[in-house]
Scaffold this active site. Structure first.
Site, PDB file in Angstrom:
ATOM      1  N   HIS A  66       0.662  -1.182   0.068  1.00 52.16           N
ATOM      2  CA  HIS A  66       0.222   0.081   0.118  1.00 52.16           C
ATOM      3  C   HIS A  66       0.657   1.254  -0.192  1.00 52.16           C
ATOM      4  O   HIS A  66       1.553   0.832   0.649  1.00 52.16           O
ATOM      5  CB  HIS A  66      -1.196  -0.334   1.124  1.00 52.16           C
ATOM      6  CG  HIS A  66      -1.479   1.286   1.387  1.00 52.16           C
ATOM      7  ND1 HIS A  66      -2.782   0.875  -0.241  1.00 52.16           N
ATOM      8  CD2 HIS A  66      -2.535   2.133   2.017  1.00 52.16           C
ATOM      9  CE1 HIS A  66      -3.891   2.752   0.295  1.00 52.16           C
ATOM     10  NE2 HIS A  66      -2.865   3.093   1.666  1.00 52.16           N
ATOM     11  N   HIS A 113      -3.192   8.921   1.140  1.00 54.30           N
ATOM     12  CA  HIS A 113      -2.968   7.827   0.224  1.00 54.30           C
ATOM     13  C   HIS A 113      -4.070   8.151   0.070  1.00 54.30           C
ATOM     14  O   HIS A 113      -4.941   8.425   0.344  1.00 54.30           O
ATOM     15  CB  HIS A 113      -2.500   7.027   1.073  1.00 54.30           C
ATOM     16  CG  HIS A 113      -3.386   6.156   2.638  1.00 54.30           C
ATOM     17  ND1 HIS A 113      -3.912   5.530   2.374  1.00 54.30           N
ATOM     18  CD2 HIS A 113      -3.457   7.030   3.556  1.00 54.30           C
ATOM     19  CE1 HIS A 113      -4.629   5.140   4.049  1.00 54.30           C
ATOM     20  NE2 HIS A 113      -4.073   6.176   4.472  1.00 54.30           N
ATOM     21  N   CYS A 161      -3.328   3.224  -5.333  1.00 49.98           N
ATOM     22  CA  CYS A 161      -2.908   3.431  -5.056  1.00 49.98           C
ATOM     23  C   CYS A 161      -1.633   4.331  -5.130  1.00 49.98           C
ATOM     24  O   CYS A 161      -0.595   5.452  -4.806  1.00 49.98           O
ATOM     25  CB  CYS A 161      -2.894   3.157  -2.893  1.00 49.98           C
ATOM     26  SG  CYS A 161      -1.934   1.568  -3.431  1.00 49.98           S
TER      27      CYS A 161
END
Length: 263
Positions: A32, A44, A161
């Protein structure tokens, strides 16, 4: 800070505003990504209600279960009143404290403007790029602007992401209607599949060592040509332009939906 060959792990005290960081999830199956903006906070792009374009597979529930959005009582202590995924659960772009972003995982720094040799030495994508980063204050400005305006609908294969973080760092987009960015993690997956299943060069040898060399060469070539730093179909887009271009399309899509499916 020099890019590490074996690991991009970094200490918290070495972070600077504008750094692209990431943390591995689900036993290193995927990572991530986000932008560190200082003061132990990270912006994010994550799966959230109303923003996810599902893959239609088990990946939807698998990835969501490991996302920051799934934080619940009992997680490690954090500055919860400052965490956007708890304050604004319907927003795809959120600001979270570093602890929530890491979700119990390690902290890694994504490297920019690496040499071709180092890029290819990194067997796994999604850790570095040949593309150069813009100054930290520009990166933070883009991230904060998109925190306010949004980055469109989340899509695992088209707008994820890593795409968000790379855009914030470089301002680069793939000049195509099919994608906002190009994830290094997915580029590696595509390159691996192409090397094994699609390359006619695999028929040039029947020996195991020869096949390994051919497959590795095709994998490296596939990763290299997919990187944002060498592609010829990328364009630098100001963040205000990106948002302005996305808004009319979203509005038109919503209008068509109402026309076809009236309340």
């Amino acid at each position: 800070m020099p890019a590490g060959l074996l690991s991009n792990r970094v200490d918290r005290e070495d972070l600077a505003a504008g750094d692209h960081i990431y943390s591995w999830r689900a036993a290193y199956l995927y990572a991530h990504h986000g932008i560190y903006v200082g003061d132990e906070m990270v912006i994010h792009f994550t799966r959230a209600a109303g923003h996810e374009i599902g893959t239609g597979t088990f990946l939807d529930s698998f990835l969501f279960s490991s996302s920051t959005s799934s934080a619940v009582a009992g997680d490690p202590p954090c500055q919860r009143q400052r965490c956007g995924h708890l304050v604004r659960p319907d927003d795809g772009v959120v600001m979270s404290c570093l602890d929530c972003f890491l979700h119990g995982g390690g902290l890694y720094l994504f490297h920019y403007a690496v040499s071709p040799a180092l890029f290819l030495a990194k067997a796994r994508g999604g850790t570095c790029t040949l593309a150069a980063s813009d100054p930290g204050h520009v990166v933070v400005h883009r991230a904060r602007y998109l925190l306010d305006k949004g980055f469109g609908a989340y899509s695992l294969f088209k707008n994820n992401c890593e795409d968000f973080a790379i855009y914030c760092k470089t301002g680069l987009l793939v000049e195509t209607a099919f994608s906002v960015g190009r994830s290094g993690q997915l580029a590696s997956l595509t390159a691996a599949f192409s090397a094994v299943a699609s390359s006619p060069l695999r028929f040039l040898t029947t020996s195991a060592p020869g096949l390994a060399i051919v497959t590795t060469g095709m994998y490296c070539a596939g990763r290299y040509v997919s990187d944002m730093g060498v592609r010829r179909d990328v364009v630098k887009v100001p963040v205000q332009t990106l948002v302005a271009q996305a808004t009319p399309a979203a509005t038109e899509e919503a209008a068509c939906s109402l026309t076809n499916h009236p309340l």
